[in-house]
Design an enzyme around this catalytic site. Structure first.
Site, short mmCIF file in Angstrom:
data_model
loop_
_atom_site.label_atom_id
_atom_site.label_comp_id
_atom_site.label_asym_id
_atom_site.label_seq_id
_atom_site.Cartn_x
_atom_site.Cartn_y
_atom_site.Cartn_z
N ARG A 106 0.87 -1.17 0.00
CA ARG A 106 0.00 0.00 0.00
C ARG A 106 0.91 1.23 0.00
NH1 ARG A 106 -5.27 1.64 1.76
NH2 ARG A 106 -5.29 3.75 2.62
N HIS A 133 -7.16 0.96 -6.68
CA HIS A 133 -7.47 0.43 -5.35
C HIS A 133 -8.35 -0.82 -5.52
CE1 HIS A 133 -7.87 0.18 -1.17
NE2 HIS A 133 -8.56 1.28 -0.88
N GLN A 136 -10.56 -2.68 -2.66
CA GLN A 136 -11.78 -1.94 -2.30
C GLN A 136 -12.92 -2.30 -3.25
OE1 GLN A 136 -12.18 0.56 0.35
NE2 GLN A 136 -14.32 0.19 -0.18
N ASP A 229 -15.79 10.14 -2.24
CA ASP A 229 -14.54 9.93 -1.52
C ASP A 229 -14.03 11.30 -1.07
OD1 ASP A 229 -12.29 8.74 -0.47
OD2 ASP A 229 -11.30 8.41 -2.40
N CYS A 270 -15.64 4.96 0.72
CA CYS A 270 -14.59 4.01 1.10
C CYS A 270 -13.95 4.35 2.45
CB CYS A 270 -13.53 3.91 0.01
SG CYS A 270 -12.78 5.49 -0.43
N ARG A 315 -14.55 -5.18 3.45
CA ARG A 315 -13.14 -5.15 3.08
C ARG A 315 -12.44 -6.43 3.56
NH1 ARG A 315 -10.13 -0.84 2.23
NH2 ARG A 315 -8.76 -2.39 1.29
#
Length: 327
Positions: A106, A133, A136, A229, A270, A315
Site C-alpha cells: 500500500r 485500489h 476496495q 470519496d 470508502c 473489506r
C-alpha cells in the site's frame, strides 16, 4: 476458477468472470465467518504487509483475514522498510519472495507494486496505489450485490475527484461487470481520457455504459448507488484544499442528491469521511474555510440509505477471498 499464483494489482488484469468469482467467494467466506465455521486452510503460510501509506481498514482487513485463514503476518510500517530507499524495489521483492508466500503493498505509484509482483515470485496484492485500489472494488461490489441482488444494470454515480485510484478503479469495475458508471464532477476532475476510452471499449462487450457529466441533477437521476470519496488524496499537500473546495463543493453528497436518485438508492464511501467536526482535519477545514461537512453531509452519512459500515466490514471478507484464491 483457478487464480492460484496470480497477483492482484488492478482489475484491468481480470475478466468479468474472475471478478464475479472473487465476489462470490467473498460472500461464501463471509457466511462461514458469520456461522463460526473454521476456514484456516492456509495454515503454515506467511505474508508480508508493506504500508508506505498508513490505513485502518486495509491493515485490519489483511491481518484479520490472514489470521482467519491460519496465516502468520509481518507488518512493515513506513519507517520499518528500506524499500526504494536503501534497497531497490527489485531487490526487496526478491528478498521477501524467498521468505513469504504473499506480499501486500500500500503506497504510491502503481509501478512499485507492479515491480514487486514481477520480481518476487509470489502473489502480490495492491492495497492501494495512486492509480488503483482493487481490493476496495471487490468489497464495494459485494456490498452492492448484497443490497440489490445483482450488479448488471446498476446505475453507479461517483461524485468528487474521479482522477485517481477510486474513480479509476470504480470505472473499470463497473465497465467489466455491465454496470452504468457516471462520473459526476467538475470537468477538470474527470478520469484520464485514455482509461475512459479503454472502459468504453470494455462496456461495448459487457452492456455497460460510461458517462461523464458536470450536471448533478442529470448525473444522479435514477441512480442506484451514490458514491463519493475525500476530495484530497493521501500524500497530497494541504495547500490543495482551497482549490478542491472551490471546484468540488457543488458535488457534495447531500439529501437533495439522494432524493434525486431512486428511492431505493444507497450511499457508499470508502472511508475515512469528513462528514462532521470530530476529526483533526475536519476541525482544521472548519477553521480555515468555515465548512462543517465536506464531501458528504452528516445527514446522509448517518442516514438510512448509508451502507458505509457494511462496506467497511466487507473489506475484510473480500481481502480474505483474494488471498485465499491466489494462494
Amino acid at each position: 476458477m483457478n487464480l492460484k499464483g496470480r497477483s492482484f494489482l488492478k482489475l484491468k488484469d481480470f475478466t468479468p468472470e474472475e471478478i464475479t468469482y472473487l465476489i462470490e467467494l467473498s460472500a461464501e467466506l463471509k457466511a462461514k465467518k458469520k456461522k463460526g465455521i473454521v476456514h484456516d486452510d492456509l495454515r503454515g503460510k506467511n505474508i508480508a504487509l508493506i504500508f508506505e501509506k498508513t490505513s485502518t481498514r486495509t491493515r485490519c482487513s489483511f491481518e484479520v483475514a490472514a489470521h482467519d485463514l491460519g496465516m502468520q503476518v509481518t507488518y512493515l510500517e513506513p519507517s520499518a522498510s528500506q524499500i526504494g530507499k536503501k534497497e531497490s524495489i527489485k531487490d526487496t521483492a526478491r528478498v521477501l519472495g524467498r521468505m513469504y508466500d504473499g506480499i501486500e503493498y500500500r503506497g504510491f505509484g502503481q509501478k512499485i507494486v507492479e515491480e514487486l509482483a514481477e520480481y518476487s515470485g509470489v502473489p502480490v496484492w495492491n492495497g492501494l496505489t495512486n492509480e488503483f485500489h482493487p481490493t476496495q472494488m471487490i468489497a464495494d461490489m459485494l456490498t452492492i450485490q448484497e443490497k440489490f441482488g445483482h450488479l448488471k444494470g446498476i446505475k453507479f454515480v461517483f461524485l468528487g475527484d474521479a482522477r485517481y485510484n477510486m474513480g479509476n478503479s470504480l470505472m473499470v469495475t463497473c465497465a467489466k461487470l455491465g454496470m452504468d458508471f457516471v462520473a459526476c464532477t467538475n470537468k477538470n476532475y474527470f478520469p484520464d481520457r485514455e482509461l475512459v476510452t479503454y472502459c468504453e471499449g470494455v462496456a461495448k462487450e459487457t452492456g455497460a455504459s460510461i458517462t461523464l457529466t458536470e450536471d448533478v441533477e442529470i448525473g444522479t437521476k435514477h441512480a442506484d448507488v451514490i458514491y463519493t470519496d475525500v476530495w484530497v488524496s493521501m500524500g497530497e499537500p494541504e495547500e490543495v484544499w482551497e482549490n478542491r473546495i472551490r471546484d468540488l463543493k457543488s458535488y457534495q453528497v447531500n439529501q437533495k442528491v439522494m432524493d434525486n436518485a431512486k428511492e431505493t438508492a444507497i450511499f457508499m464511501h470508502c472511508l475515512p469521511a469528513f462528514h462532521d467536526l470530530e476529526t483533526v482535519i475536519g476541525q482544521q477545514i472548519y477553521e480555515k474555510f468555515g465548512l462543517t461537512e465536506m464531501e458528504v453531509t452528516n445527514q446522509v452519512f448517518e442516514g438510512v440509505q448509508s451502507v458505509v459500515f457494511d462496506e467497511a466490514e466487507n473489506r475484510m471478507h473480500s481481502i480474505k477471498a483474494i488471498m485465499y484464491a491466489t494462494l
